[in-house]
Write an enzyme that holds these catalytic residues in place. Structure first.
Site: not given
Length: 205
Positions: A120, A166, A95, A109, A122
């Protein structure tokens, strides 16, 4: 239909030739592998994969079913699913966020005027883990973001043991995240999203 469906890297990727019947006529089959943005109709499949992936590790899910439906309704273009023969095997949901760093409010939000994409979750289906699918999906997702003119960077928070994964995907650690979930602590990471004009000019975005 969203204009994003025309993005070349979101078009179905056919990895196998269509099967033929004994008489030599082709039978209709689902694409062997396909990447596409998710819709609210995919929410249950998403949640089933997420629940199995996270509850056994942390006891909870980053997004619950109603939150998945919420984000897939508000910003489906910030999601990406990997389907194999019509079955969801991995996904990312994001988002928009409008601040430099994530805060507790970022968990629920979507800020339409923001330029940071908050990733948010994976998750990869248990039957296809340890095959590099998470890295491939993240690479495809970052390519996808480069075709969105409003996206400037990607943000995420993860537990310490996931930082090396990451980092291999190109993210850099920003330090401890102020967001907490129960007694869990997180590292905040970011990846720049650059080359908008180049990507649009050379990939049809």
């Amino acid at each position: 239909m969203s204009a994003l469906s025309t993005l070349p890297f979101l078009k179905p990727v056919h990895l196998r030739s269509p099967r033929s019947s004994p008489g030599g006529q082709r039978r209709h089959t689902l694409p062997a592998s396909e990447f596409r943005c998710l819709s609210p109709e995919d929410a249950v499949s998403v949640f089933e994969i997420e629940r199995e992936a996270f509850i056994s590790v942390s006891g909870d899910c980053p997004l619950h079913l109603d939150e998945i439906r919420h984000f897939l309704s508000l910003c489906p273009e910030l999601s990406l699913g990997w389907f194999e023969e019509g079955r969801l095997v991995a996904f990312i949901i994001g988002s928009l966020w409008d601040q430099e760093r994530l805060s507790q409010a970022a968990l629920t939000l979507h800020k339409p005027q923001g330029s940071a994409v908050h990733i948010h979750v994976l998750a990869v289906h248990r039957t296809v883990r340890q095959q590099g699918k998470g890295s491939i999906l993240m690479w495809r997702y970052l390519q996808h973001l480069r075709c969105l003119p409003f996206a400037r960077r990607a943000l995420l928070m993860c537990e310490h043991f996931l930082v090396p994964f990451y980092q291999k995907c190109g993210f850099e650690a920003l330090g401890p995240c102020e967001v907490t979930v129960r007694d869990l602590a997180f590292v905040e990471m970011q990846h720049p999203v650059r080359g908008h004009a180049f990507m649009r000019r050379n990939s049809g975005c």
